[in-house]
Design an enzyme around this catalytic site. Structure first.
Site, mmCIF file in Angstrom:
data_model
loop_
_atom_site.group_PDB
_atom_site.id
_atom_site.type_symbol
_atom_site.label_atom_id
_atom_site.label_comp_id
_atom_site.label_asym_id
_atom_site.label_seq_id
_atom_site.Cartn_x
_atom_site.Cartn_y
_atom_site.Cartn_z
ATOM 1 N N ASP A 177 -0.709 -4.345 -0.651
ATOM 2 C CA ASP A 177 -0.715 -4.623 -2.090
ATOM 3 C C ASP A 177 0.693 -4.662 -2.655
ATOM 4 O O ASP A 177 1.401 -3.653 -2.643
ATOM 5 C CB ASP A 177 -1.492 -3.516 -2.822
ATOM 6 C CG ASP A 177 -2.981 -3.646 -2.606
ATOM 7 O OD1 ASP A 177 -3.517 -4.721 -2.926
ATOM 8 O OD2 ASP A 177 -3.603 -2.685 -2.109
ATOM 9 N N ASP B 116 -12.185 -6.362 -3.186
ATOM 10 C CA ASP B 116 -11.087 -5.394 -3.174
ATOM 11 C C ASP B 116 -11.265 -4.458 -4.361
ATOM 12 O O ASP B 116 -11.240 -4.894 -5.512
ATOM 13 C CB ASP B 116 -9.761 -6.161 -3.272
ATOM 14 C CG ASP B 116 -8.539 -5.260 -3.196
ATOM 15 O OD1 ASP B 116 -8.679 -4.068 -2.873
ATOM 16 O OD2 ASP B 116 -7.427 -5.772 -3.463
ATOM 17 N N MET C 14 -11.746 -9.392 -7.201
ATOM 18 C CA MET C 14 -11.405 -7.992 -7.504
ATOM 19 C C MET C 14 -12.642 -7.294 -8.051
ATOM 20 O O MET C 14 -13.299 -7.796 -8.969
ATOM 21 C CB MET C 14 -10.283 -7.900 -8.551
ATOM 22 C CG MET C 14 -8.907 -8.365 -8.088
ATOM 23 S SD MET C 14 -8.301 -7.595 -6.575
ATOM 24 C CE MET C 14 -8.245 -5.862 -7.027
ATOM 25 N N HIS D 262 -4.374 -4.730 4.720
ATOM 26 C CA HIS D 262 -4.228 -5.282 3.366
ATOM 27 C C HIS D 262 -3.033 -4.600 2.716
ATOM 28 O O HIS D 262 -2.969 -3.369 2.635
ATOM 29 C CB HIS D 262 -5.516 -5.013 2.575
ATOM 30 C CG HIS D 262 -5.516 -5.556 1.189
ATOM 31 N ND1 HIS D 262 -5.763 -6.882 0.900
ATOM 32 C CD2 HIS D 262 -5.312 -4.940 -0.010
ATOM 33 C CE1 HIS D 262 -5.717 -7.061 -0.410
ATOM 34 N NE2 HIS D 262 -5.449 -5.895 -0.984
ATOM 35 N N MET E 236 0.063 -9.195 -6.529
ATOM 36 C CA MET E 236 -0.305 -8.972 -7.928
ATOM 37 C C MET E 236 0.955 -9.205 -8.746
ATOM 38 O O MET E 236 1.655 -8.257 -9.142
ATOM 39 C CB MET E 236 -0.825 -7.539 -8.105
ATOM 40 C CG MET E 236 -2.219 -7.348 -7.562
ATOM 41 S SD MET E 236 -2.672 -5.616 -7.389
ATOM 42 C CE MET E 236 -2.221 -5.356 -5.692
ATOM 43 N N GLY F 150 -9.376 1.051 0.549
ATOM 44 C CA GLY F 150 -8.179 1.882 0.578
ATOM 45 C C GLY F 150 -8.531 3.337 0.725
ATOM 46 O O GLY F 150 -8.558 3.896 1.823
ATOM 47 N N SER F 151 -8.858 3.982 -0.421
ATOM 48 C CA SER F 151 -9.092 5.421 -0.381
ATOM 49 C C SER F 151 -10.247 5.788 0.548
ATOM 50 O O SER F 151 -10.197 6.819 1.228
ATOM 51 C CB SER F 151 -9.325 5.963 -1.792
ATOM 52 O OG SER F 151 -10.154 5.093 -2.526
ATOM 53 N N SER G 39 -6.530 -0.729 3.090
ATOM 54 C CA SER G 39 -5.450 -1.048 2.149
ATOM 55 C C SER G 39 -4.368 0.025 2.234
ATOM 56 O O SER G 39 -4.612 1.201 1.951
ATOM 57 C CB SER G 39 -6.005 -1.115 0.727
ATOM 58 O OG SER G 39 -4.932 -1.188 -0.175
ATOM 59 N N HIS H 296 -1.531 -9.190 -0.663
ATOM 60 C CA HIS H 296 -2.098 -9.396 -2.000
ATOM 61 C C HIS H 296 -0.972 -9.321 -3.027
ATOM 62 O O HIS H 296 -0.424 -8.250 -3.288
ATOM 63 C CB HIS H 296 -3.149 -8.288 -2.219
ATOM 64 C CG HIS H 296 -3.811 -8.308 -3.550
ATOM 65 N ND1 HIS H 296 -4.691 -7.320 -3.944
ATOM 66 C CD2 HIS H 296 -3.746 -9.186 -4.583
ATOM 67 C CE1 HIS H 296 -5.125 -7.598 -5.168
ATOM 68 N NE2 HIS H 296 -4.560 -8.710 -5.572
ATOM 69 N N GLY I 109 -5.481 2.379 -6.692
ATOM 70 C CA GLY I 109 -6.561 2.661 -5.765
ATOM 71 C C GLY I 109 -7.479 3.716 -6.362
ATOM 72 O O GLY I 109 -7.186 4.286 -7.424
ATOM 73 N N MET J 190 2.871 -5.168 -6.059
ATOM 74 C CA MET J 190 2.656 -5.113 -7.506
ATOM 75 C C MET J 190 3.923 -5.368 -8.297
ATOM 76 O O MET J 190 4.960 -4.765 -8.030
ATOM 77 C CB MET J 190 2.120 -3.736 -7.897
ATOM 78 C CG MET J 190 0.776 -3.430 -7.302
ATOM 79 S SD MET J 190 0.274 -1.787 -7.815
ATOM 80 C CE MET J 190 -1.205 -1.589 -6.822
HETATM 81 C C1 DX5 Z 1 -5.934 -2.373 -6.368
HETATM 82 C C2 DX5 Z 1 -5.564 -2.882 -5.009
HETATM 83 C C3 DX5 Z 1 -6.479 -2.449 -3.945
HETATM 84 C C4 DX5 Z 1 -6.550 -0.951 -3.734
HETATM 85 C C5 DX5 Z 1 -7.995 -0.623 -3.448
HETATM 86 O O1 DX5 Z 1 -5.060 -2.913 -7.285
HETATM 87 O O2 DX5 Z 1 -5.525 -4.307 -5.000
HETATM 88 O O3 DX5 Z 1 -6.218 -3.110 -2.698
HETATM 89 O O4 DX5 Z 1 -5.757 -0.489 -2.681
HETATM 90 O O5 DX5 Z 1 -8.133 0.741 -3.393
HETATM 91 P P1 DX5 Z 1 -9.546 1.464 -3.288
HETATM 92 O O6 DX5 Z 1 -10.216 0.917 -2.046
HETATM 93 O O7 DX5 Z 1 -9.185 2.908 -3.177
HETATM 94 O O8 DX5 Z 1 -10.303 1.108 -4.512
HETATM 95 ZN ZN ZN Z 2 -5.444 -5.382 -3.014
#
Ligand code: DX5
Ligand code: ZN
Length: 216
Positions: free
Chosen positions: A35, A172, A138, A33, A69, A194-195, A8, A67, A145, A37
């Protein structure tokens, strides 16, 4: 089902976006991926279509999973399609007619997915199962993240897998070497991280290690 690992971009080093996108591609991951927002839907802001276009420019062959959001994803579908999104994921909690918007996404030649927040019952997906290419469950509250995986979401994966054996089922949020195998055992086959991935100096070995772990 094909196992897919998706770094991500939210967790990338923002001073080096192009390099980070190439690093994710070179890791052997299956897709990026991205994101998007809207601060009225989640308590944060991130990227717009230009970042999707950047990903297409620097790594044209690296699949772009986007994605959304957003409260009104319907107003931006064309903009993200033009920028190079290949799968568009819209939330069931958003304020639009899902049947209509899923059909519009597919009519543009893209894959369509529905996303479910942790507090939303999985049964709400039932009317849409024949209209989606992917379901995203989710496993954290969307917006940030680095949050902790919500184990209570695991039964949703089993519910979906039992009803849609051929569907791509993605998680995710909070994905790591401990939680990805749990989600896989419950029925998921696609894993956004992500992280966990961007935080590794050697993303490639971590992607390979996760694949080995899932191959048993
Ligand atoms: C959260 C995002 C995720 C985020 C996940 O709102 O939709 O895609 O990047 O991050 P990690 O893997 O660090 O939880
Ligand atoms: Zn996401």
């Amino acid at each position: 089902m094909k196992i897919e690992i998706l770094p991500s971009l939210l967790a990338a080093d923002y001073g080096r976006f192009a390099d980070e996108i190439r690093r994710a591609e070179d890791s052997g991951a299956d897709a990026l991926h991205i994101d998007i927002m809207d601060p009225t839907f989640v308590p944060n802001m991130s990227f717009g279509p230009d970042i999707v276009a950047l990903a297409r420019r620097v790594a044209p062959g690296f699949y772009r999973n986007v994605h959304l959001m957003m409260n009104r994803p319907d107003l931006y579908l064309e903009a993200f399609a033009r920028a190079g999104a290949q799968t568009l994921q819209i939330h069931i909690e958003s304020d639009c007619d899902l049947h209509t918007e899923l059909a519009r996404i597919r009519a543009m030649g893209l894959k369509a997915a529905i996303v479910l927040n942790p507090e939303t019952p999985v049964e709400r997906l039932a009317p849409y199962l024949g209209e989606i290419d992917e379901a995203l469950v989710m496993t954290v509250h969307p917006g940030y993240g680095g949050q902790k995986f919500i184990t209570d979401c695991l039964p949703k994966l089993s519910w979906l897998r039992a009803r849609a054996p051929g569907l791509d089922i993605m998680i995710d949020g909070g994905a790591n070497a401990e939680t990805i195998p749990q989600a896989f055992a419950a029925g998921a086959n696609q894993f956004v991280a992500g992280s966990h991935l961007f935080g590794k100096a050697d993303m490639k070995s971590e992607v390979a290690r996760l694949r080995r772990q899932l191959a048993g």
